[in-house]
Design a protein around this motif. Structure first.
Motif, PDB file in Angstrom:
ATOM      1  N   SER A   1       2.924  -3.726  -5.493  1.00  6.99           N
ATOM      2  CA  SER A   1       3.083  -2.844  -6.651  1.00  6.99           C
ATOM      3  C   SER A   1       4.491  -2.983  -7.205  1.00  6.99           C
ATOM      4  O   SER A   1       5.380  -3.531  -6.554  1.00  6.99           O
ATOM      5  N   GLY A   2       4.671  -2.474  -8.423  1.00  5.80           N
ATOM      6  CA  GLY A   2       5.975  -2.555  -9.054  1.00  5.80           C
ATOM      7  C   GLY A   2       6.154  -1.480 -10.096  1.00  5.80           C
ATOM      8  O   GLY A   2       5.189  -0.912 -10.595  1.00  5.80           O
ATOM      9  N   ALA A   3       7.402  -1.211 -10.416  1.00 11.37           N
ATOM     10  CA  ALA A   3       7.749  -0.220 -11.430  1.00 11.37           C
ATOM     11  C   ALA A   3       8.172  -0.916 -12.712  1.00 11.37           C
ATOM     12  O   ALA A   3       8.788  -1.980 -12.686  1.00 11.37           O
ATOM     13  N   GLN A   4       7.833  -0.275 -13.835  1.00 11.81           N
ATOM     14  CA  GLN A   4       8.382  -0.687 -15.123  1.00 11.81           C
ATOM     15  C   GLN A   4       9.320   0.409 -15.576  1.00 11.81           C
ATOM     16  O   GLN A   4       8.912   1.550 -15.792  1.00 11.81           O
ATOM     17  N   ALA A   5      10.593   0.067 -15.691  1.00  7.36           N
ATOM     18  CA  ALA A   5      11.605   1.039 -16.081  1.00  7.36           C
ATOM     19  C   ALA A   5      11.441   1.423 -17.545  1.00  7.36           C
ATOM     20  O   ALA A   5      10.714   0.767 -18.307  1.00  7.36           O
ATOM     21  N   VAL A   6      12.123   2.479 -17.955  1.00  2.80           N
ATOM     22  CA  VAL A   6      12.046   2.959 -19.338  1.00  2.80           C
ATOM     23  C   VAL A   6      12.403   1.849 -20.319  1.00  2.80           C
ATOM     24  O   VAL A   6      11.855   1.762 -21.423  1.00  2.80           O
ATOM     25  N   SER A   7      13.305   0.964 -19.926  1.00  2.00           N
ATOM     26  CA  SER A   7      13.737  -0.137 -20.786  1.00  2.00           C
ATOM     27  C   SER A   7      12.665  -1.194 -20.977  1.00  2.00           C
ATOM     28  O   SER A   7      12.806  -2.069 -21.838  1.00  2.00           O
ATOM     29  N   GLY A   8      11.596  -1.153 -20.167  1.00  2.00           N
ATOM     30  CA  GLY A   8      10.533  -2.142 -20.258  1.00  2.00           C
ATOM     31  C   GLY A   8      10.610  -3.234 -19.213  1.00  2.00           C
ATOM     32  O   GLY A   8       9.674  -4.014 -19.057  1.00  2.00           O
ATOM     33  N   TYR A   9      11.718  -3.302 -18.474  1.00  2.00           N
ATOM     34  CA  TYR A   9      11.876  -4.355 -17.468  1.00  2.00           C
ATOM     35  C   TYR A   9      11.154  -3.966 -16.178  1.00  2.00           C
ATOM     36  O   TYR A   9      11.031  -2.796 -15.845  1.00  2.00           O
ATOM     37  N   CYS A  10      10.687  -4.982 -15.444  1.00  2.00           N
ATOM     38  CA  CYS A  10       9.713  -4.772 -14.370  1.00  2.00           C
ATOM     39  C   CYS A  10      10.242  -5.150 -12.994  1.00  2.00           C
ATOM     40  O   CYS A  10      11.141  -5.974 -12.857  1.00  2.00           O
ATOM     41  N   GLY A  11       9.619  -4.556 -11.991  1.00  2.64           N
ATOM     42  CA  GLY A  11       9.788  -4.962 -10.606  1.00  2.64           C
ATOM     43  C   GLY A  11       8.437  -5.341 -10.032  1.00  2.64           C
ATOM     44  O   GLY A  11       7.391  -4.944 -10.549  1.00  2.64           O
ATOM     45  N   ASP A  12       8.443  -6.109  -8.932  1.00  2.00           N
ATOM     46  CA  ASP A  12       7.196  -6.579  -8.318  1.00  2.00           C
ATOM     47  C   ASP A  12       7.504  -6.932  -6.866  1.00  2.00           C
ATOM     48  O   ASP A  12       8.217  -7.898  -6.588  1.00  2.00           O
ATOM     49  N   MET A  13       6.995  -6.140  -5.934  1.00  2.00           N
ATOM     50  CA  MET A  13       7.223  -6.403  -4.518  1.00  2.00           C
ATOM     51  C   MET A  13       5.922  -6.242  -3.742  1.00  2.00           C
ATOM     52  O   MET A  13       5.014  -5.544  -4.183  1.00  2.00           O
ATOM     53  N   THR A  14       5.881  -6.878  -2.582  1.00  2.00           N
ATOM     54  CA  THR A  14       4.754  -6.704  -1.661  1.00  2.00           C
ATOM     55  C   THR A  14       5.284  -6.531  -0.243  1.00  2.00           C
ATOM     56  O   THR A  14       6.226  -7.218   0.155  1.00  2.00           O
ATOM     57  N   ARG A  15       4.659  -5.611   0.475  1.00  2.00           N
ATOM     58  CA  ARG A  15       4.859  -5.485   1.909  1.00  2.00           C
ATOM     59  C   ARG A  15       3.503  -5.358   2.578  1.00  2.00           C
ATOM     60  O   ARG A  15       2.557  -4.798   2.006  1.00  2.00           O
ATOM     61  N   THR A  16       3.418  -5.880   3.779  1.00  2.00           N
ATOM     62  CA  THR A  16       2.221  -5.757   4.601  1.00  2.00           C
ATOM     63  C   THR A  16       2.650  -5.138   5.928  1.00  2.00           C
ATOM     64  O   THR A  16       3.613  -5.607   6.543  1.00  2.00           O
ATOM     65  N   PHE A  17       1.967  -4.084   6.339  1.00  2.00           N
ATOM     66  CA  PHE A  17       2.395  -3.384   7.556  1.00  2.00           C
ATOM     67  C   PHE A  17       1.180  -2.811   8.281  1.00  2.00           C
ATOM     68  O   PHE A  17       0.106  -2.636   7.687  1.00  2.00           O
ATOM     69  N   PRO A  18       1.332  -2.520   9.566  1.00  3.66           N
ATOM     70  CA  PRO A  18       0.193  -1.988  10.322  1.00  3.66           C
ATOM     71  C   PRO A  18      -0.074  -0.530   9.980  1.00  3.66           C
ATOM     72  O   PRO A  18       0.853   0.238   9.731  1.00  3.66           O
ATOM     73  N   VAL A  19      -1.336  -0.162   9.974  1.00  3.62           N
ATOM     74  CA  VAL A  19      -1.697   1.240   9.791  1.00  3.62           C
ATOM     75  C   VAL A  19      -1.265   2.041  11.020  1.00  3.62           C
ATOM     76  O   VAL A  19      -0.955   3.230  10.923  1.00  3.62           O
ATOM     77  N   ASP A  20      -1.238   1.382  12.175  1.00  4.63           N
ATOM     78  CA  ASP A  20      -0.658   1.991  13.371  1.00  4.63           C
ATOM     79  C   ASP A  20       0.869   1.901  13.287  1.00  4.63           C
ATOM     80  O   ASP A  20       1.419   1.337  12.337  1.00  4.63           O
ATOM     81  N   LYS A  21       1.538   2.412  14.302  1.00  4.45           N
ATOM     82  CA  LYS A  21       3.000   2.380  14.305  1.00  4.45           C
ATOM     83  C   LYS A  21       3.544   0.997  14.656  1.00  4.45           C
ATOM     84  O   LYS A  21       4.704   0.704  14.370  1.00  4.45           O
ATOM     85  N   LYS A  22       2.721   0.171  15.279  1.00  2.00           N
ATOM     86  CA  LYS A  22       3.165  -1.161  15.678  1.00  2.00           C
ATOM     87  C   LYS A  22       2.121  -2.215  15.319  1.00  2.00           C
ATOM     88  O   LYS A  22       0.929  -1.920  15.227  1.00  2.00           O
ATOM     89  N   PHE A  23       2.589  -3.434  15.103  1.00  2.00           N
ATOM     90  CA  PHE A  23       1.696  -4.572  14.932  1.00  2.00           C
ATOM     91  C   PHE A  23       0.999  -4.866  16.258  1.00  2.00           C
ATOM     92  O   PHE A  23       1.586  -4.699  17.336  1.00  2.00           O
ATOM     93  N   THR A  24      -0.234  -5.337  16.195  1.00  2.76           N
ATOM     94  CA  THR A  24      -0.845  -5.939  17.382  1.00  2.76           C
ATOM     95  C   THR A  24      -0.177  -7.291  17.601  1.00  2.76           C
ATOM     96  O   THR A  24       0.495  -7.832  16.699  1.00  2.76           O
ATOM     97  N   SER A  25      -0.350  -7.862  18.790  1.00  2.71           N
ATOM     98  CA  SER A  25       0.277  -9.160  19.067  1.00  2.71           C
ATOM     99  C   SER A  25      -0.234 -10.230  18.102  1.00  2.71           C
ATOM    100  O   SER A  25       0.536 -11.078  17.630  1.00  2.71           O
ATOM    101  N   ARG A  26      -1.523 -10.183  17.767  1.00  7.90           N
ATOM    102  CA  ARG A  26      -2.089 -11.166  16.838  1.00  7.90           C
ATOM    103  C   ARG A  26      -1.524 -10.973  15.442  1.00  7.90           C
ATOM    104  O   ARG A  26      -1.178 -11.940  14.758  1.00  7.90           O
ATOM    105  N   GLN A  27      -1.404  -9.721  14.997  1.00  4.99           N
ATOM    106  CA  GLN A  27      -0.823  -9.442  13.686  1.00  4.99           C
ATOM    107  C   GLN A  27       0.626  -9.896  13.630  1.00  4.99           C
ATOM    108  O   GLN A  27       1.073 -10.496  12.642  1.00  4.99           O
TER     109      GLN A  27
END
Length: 461
Positions: free
Chosen positions: A249-275
């Motif tokens: 997801s990303g934000a578009q500031a009032v000026s019209g300029y954009c951001g775009d980032m991605t993160r992937t994380f575990p729904v649990d508190k830790k990654f499984t070893s395979r993840q």
């Protein structure tokens, strides 16, 4: 909005580069959802906003390259409209804000354009991406609607790409704001996601964070446990223990300029070893690509480096085999990374994509590939100082692609299909950040969002 001198200088440079005829830039119109007065969120055409600065609907701008004359066309609001919208600046007042002296009602635009055509002058316009633009251009130029796209000016496209391609200091400041808000959106998602939540509940946190900072979303967010689906906009799944959540997801500031980032994380508190194994490989590809960012480096080559890093890393897991250079040259890595490494970013999250990827991301010498995987690389040309780009390698385990290629025995000298069968339920991983290319290399935009395994787990805890 920047100072009026910024827009005057931009238009002067554009006029100089196009050099002849008149330039017609259409602003966007309101678009109705289900009846005339119920509109979708309005977004101004980015090229119009870049050169004329205004975010009002139903305005067009003309730049006469021969005489130097500039005009804005649009209509002042009637009292019936003001009752609903409140008082708005007149066209003359709007024009003054961006350094233009002459205005006229929108109906006069056709008269000017058709006179220019009758006099044998070139009318330069951009390829339309909305039906309303196409119809308006058809009426203005007396062309059949079906012929309008063919008449778009390549000379104007190249001149605009040349300018918008290099971000100025004031643009970088606005991009920093947009990406900083974007970073806070991702941190909020990472902090608040829990098993039992719906994907759309995480989406609400992300969107609320943008709104709390006065920003809009720069594109429809992707928040999914099914990260192997590259542009998955469905958000109705319930998150459960053992899932990975991909948030793009990303934000578009009032000026019209954009951001775009991605993160992937575990729904649990830790990654499984395979993840954790596959996540680290994706992160290694991300870091390897970042180290190569510099003026003169072809982004296509950095993309292929990321593919090699992923293929080599997956050998240790048992999913790939054979010579890495040969495998990537053949395209075997696209079993896992079907996307491009990144794209330009600015006033559009995929900056200037409406002008055509062959002009924005490639050159007359470097053509875009038609091969699976490489055809999704939006940016391939050599980087320049002032470019703003995303870097977003990923690993995507797509069951349908596995089944197809396995049945065809495709790349079986490079892919261990028996072991890959065990990963069909894995999903996908993407890690994305935004960078400005500098004279020395590259600088990351916005604040840091946790991305190492340790930092992600600390934030999840």
């Amino acid at each position: 909005m920047f100072r009026s001198e910024t827009y005057k200088n931009r238009r002067a440079q554009l006029s100089k580069d196009v050099n002849e005829g008149i330039i017609l830039l259409l602003g966007n119109t309101e678009s109705s959802m289900n009846f005339a007065d119920n509109h979708y969120h309005f977004v101004q055409d980015s090229s119009f906003r870049y050169f004329f600065g205004l975010i009002n609907p139903d305005i067009a701008g003309i730049i006469d390259c021969d005489s130097g004359e500039e005009m804005l066309f649009g209509d002042d609001l009637t009292i019936d409209q003001i009752v609903w919208t409140g008082f708005q600046p007149t066209m003359k007042e709007l024009a003054e804000q961006v350094g233009i002296d002459k205005t006229a009602p929108f109906a006069k635009l056709a008269e000017l354009v058709q006179k220019a055509l009758a006099d044998g002058r070139t009318v330069h316009y951009l390829p339309p991406y909305r039906a309303t633009q196409r119809i308006t251009l058809s009426n203005l130029t007396n062309q059949a609607v079906s012929k309008v796209d063919e008449g778009a000016s390549v000379k104007l496209i190249k001149a605009i790409v040349k300018q918008r391609n290099i971000k100025t200091t004031e643009e970088i400041e606005e991009l920093e704001k947009a990406v900083d808000i974007t970073a806070q959106m991702h941190i909020a998602a990472m902090q608040h996601t829990r098993p039992g939540m719906k994907e759309y509940e995480v989406g609400a946190i992300v969107q609320n964070t943008a709104k709390m900072h006065g920003a809009e979303l720069s594109f429809p967010m992707i928040i999914t446990k099914d990260g192997q689906t590259l542009h998955n906009h469905y958000q109705g799944n319930t998150l459960k223990s053992g899932d990975l959540l991909l948030c793009d997801s990303g934000a578009q500031a009032v000026s019209g300029y954009c951001g775009d980032m991605t993160r992937t994380f575990p729904v649990d508190k830790k990654f499984t070893s395979r993840q954790a194994e596959l996540y680290q490989i994706a992160l290694d590809a991300h870091e390897a690509a970042i180290k190569e960012l510099a003026p003169g480096k072809r982004f296509k080559d950095i993309h292929l480096l990321a593919g090699k890093t992923i293929f080599e890393g997956l050998k240790a897991v048992g999913l790939t085999k054979g010579d890495t250079e040969s495998a990537v040259a053949a395209g075997a890595h696209t079993m896992f990374m079907q996307t491009g490494l990144g794209h330009m970013m600015g006033m559009d999250v995929h900056d200037m994509e409406n002008l055509g990827e062959p002009y924005v991301g490639y050159t007359d010498e470097l053509k875009k590939s038609t091969e699976f995987g490489l055809k999704s690389l939006r940016l391939g040309k050599a980087l320049e100082a002032g470019n703003v780009i995303t870097v977003e390698p990923g690993i995507y385990i797509i069951p349908q692609l596995i089944d197809l290629w396995k049945s065809e025995k495709k790349y079986e000298e490079f892919i261990n299909y028996d072991e890959l069968e065990k990963y069909k339920d894995f999903g996908g991983i993407r890690i994305e950040e935004d960078f400005v290319i500098t004279d020395e290399g590259a600088k990351m935009l916005g604040r840091q969002v946790p991305k190492t395994i340790a930092d992600v787990e600390n934030t999840r805890a």
